[in-house]
Design a protein around this motif. Structure first.
Motif, PDB file in Angstrom:
ATOM      1  N   ASN A 208       0.861  -1.178   0.000  1.00 46.17           N
ATOM      2  CA  ASN A 208       0.000   0.000   0.000  1.00 46.17           C
ATOM      3  C   ASN A 208       0.898   1.229   0.000  1.00 46.17           C
ATOM      4  O   ASN A 208       1.465   1.597   1.031  1.00 46.17           O
ATOM      5  CB  ASN A 208      -0.908  -0.007   1.240  1.00 46.17           C
ATOM      6  CG  ASN A 208      -1.768   1.242   1.341  1.00 46.17           C
ATOM      7  OD1 ASN A 208      -1.864   2.029   0.399  1.00 46.17           O
ATOM      8  ND2 ASN A 208      -2.402   1.423   2.487  1.00 46.17           N
ATOM      9  N   THR A 217      -4.721   4.464   4.811  1.00 46.12           N
ATOM     10  CA  THR A 217      -4.508   3.133   5.357  1.00 46.12           C
ATOM     11  C   THR A 217      -5.582   2.197   4.829  1.00 46.12           C
ATOM     12  O   THR A 217      -6.665   2.632   4.414  1.00 46.12           O
ATOM     13  CB  THR A 217      -4.539   3.144   6.894  1.00 46.12           C
ATOM     14  OG1 THR A 217      -5.788   3.696   7.340  1.00 46.12           O
ATOM     15  CG2 THR A 217      -3.390   3.955   7.467  1.00 46.12           C
ATOM     16  N   GLN A 236       1.940   0.903   3.721  1.00 47.69           N
ATOM     17  CA  GLN A 236       0.912   0.979   4.767  1.00 47.69           C
ATOM     18  C   GLN A 236       1.232   2.080   5.791  1.00 47.69           C
ATOM     19  O   GLN A 236       0.745   3.185   5.685  1.00 47.69           O
ATOM     20  CB  GLN A 236       0.712  -0.382   5.447  1.00 47.69           C
ATOM     21  CG  GLN A 236      -0.431  -0.481   6.430  1.00 47.69           C
ATOM     22  CD  GLN A 236      -1.793  -0.618   5.807  1.00 47.69           C
ATOM     23  OE1 GLN A 236      -2.308   0.351   5.265  1.00 47.69           O
ATOM     24  NE2 GLN A 236      -2.391  -1.804   5.874  1.00 47.69           N
ATOM     25  N   TRP A 257       1.627   4.654   3.156  1.00 50.53           N
ATOM     26  CA  TRP A 257       0.634   4.765   2.084  1.00 50.53           C
ATOM     27  C   TRP A 257       0.800   6.047   1.270  1.00 50.53           C
ATOM     28  O   TRP A 257       0.249   6.161   0.177  1.00 50.53           O
ATOM     29  CB  TRP A 257      -0.780   4.701   2.657  1.00 50.53           C
ATOM     30  CG  TRP A 257      -1.060   5.697   3.755  1.00 50.53           C
ATOM     31  CD1 TRP A 257      -0.971   5.469   5.106  1.00 50.53           C
ATOM     32  CD2 TRP A 257      -1.490   7.055   3.612  1.00 50.53           C
ATOM     33  NE1 TRP A 257      -1.311   6.598   5.813  1.00 50.53           N
ATOM     34  CE2 TRP A 257      -1.641   7.595   4.912  1.00 50.53           C
ATOM     35  CE3 TRP A 257      -1.772   7.877   2.517  1.00 50.53           C
ATOM     36  CZ2 TRP A 257      -2.053   8.903   5.151  1.00 50.53           C
ATOM     37  CZ3 TRP A 257      -2.175   9.189   2.746  1.00 50.53           C
ATOM     38  CH2 TRP A 257      -2.316   9.688   4.052  1.00 50.53           C
TER      39      TRP A 257
END
Length: 290
Positions: A208, A217, A236, A257
């Protein structure tokens, strides 16, 4: 005393004992803590840090994505540990970052301040994000934002993360801690010293990051099954470690992210942040040793 009276007294005593036992059992269950899902990292050697080839690759992909050479000119990745071989004893580390639901149990049990921050406090931290940006991450009345229970907890300082592991240790009888940089890096990267958990070529589909979105997130456990089965190790959220960068600062690792490129997402990458910082890009995971 007649036998019938004695029997009634014994029966009442038995019922009272059973009710007390049930009450104690229910309290123990309601007061119990659900431990994070863990992966076991075996004893052995691994390559930690980076060399010139890896750092050059990181600078190159940053330039390709951002269209400038700021990271190279500022030598962001030159602070990484020089690549070396390290032996660690076995340990367990949480499979994913600590979630909002995990952290909510700690808040409820201790009364510790929830991940909420005023505009003045946020502005004093001097970050590039305006206060409106962080609204989706703010807790209300001690509860996580709706629909984000299984997202990584953010807006937690290093001190907040420390308080969580101390509480978890007290409740479970295990010696929980934040992972040091060494323990974190081996768990995420594996033994072979590849640039990323999956190899030496950056692949934006495996984490991510800001390369593909959703620029937020996501629920934990969807990305990047590293060599030991650890998830969300890169991208993330950045994760606090116990390793000090300088007085009052701790290294964070893993990228987030919001990052593109993603030189900063490499497990060898690191930078230090103030221990009191609460950021929408920083969370943590936990570990213990047998």
């Amino acid at each position: 005393m007649k036998n019938s009276v004695k029997a009634a007294i014994v029966q009442k005593f038995f019922v009272a004992v059973c009710l007390l036992a049930f009450s104690d059992g229910a309290f123990a269950q309601s007061g119990s803590v659900t431990e994070p899902s863990m992966v076991e990292i075996p004893a052995g050697w691994f390559w930690q840090g980076s060399d010139g080839i890896e750092r050059s690759y990181a600078y190159d992909i940053d330039e390709q994505v951002y269209g400038h050479d700021i990271s190279r000119r500022n030598r962001w990745y030159d602070i990484e540990a020089d690549k070396w071989r390290v032996h660690l004893l076995p340990y367990h580390i949480s499979k994913t970052p600590v979630t909002n639901d995990d952290y909510a149990a700690f808040i409820k049990a201790t009364g510790h301040a929830a991940p909420d921050i005023s505009k003045d406090e946020w502005d004093r931290q001097g970050l590039i994000y305006n206060y409106d940006t962080i609204a989706p991450f703010l807790w209300k009345k001690g509860r996580p934002p709706k629909g984000r229970g299984n997202h990584p907890v953010v807006l937690v300082s290093w001190q907040d993360a420390q308080a969580y592991v101390e509480w978890l240790s007290e409740k479970t009888g295990k010696s929980w801690s934040l992972p040091s940089e060494l323990y974190w890096e081996k768990a995420v990267r594996g033994e072979e010293g590849t640039f990323y958990p999956w190899g030496n070529i950056y692949d934006p589909t495996l984490l991510n990051s800001g390369d593909r979105g959703p620029f937020d997130t996501t629920p934990v456990g969807q990305y990047d099954a590293g060599p030991f089965g650890l998830l969300d190790g890169v991208g993330q959220v950045f994760e606090w470690t116990s390793t000090s960068g300088q007085a009052g600062y701790r290294f964070v690792k893993g990228g987030s992210w919001d990052d593109r490129g993603c030189g900063v997402c490499r497990p060898a990458a690191r930078h230090a942040r103030p221990e009191h910082l609460r950021h929408i890009l920083i969370g943590f995971r936990v570990m213990y040793r047998d």
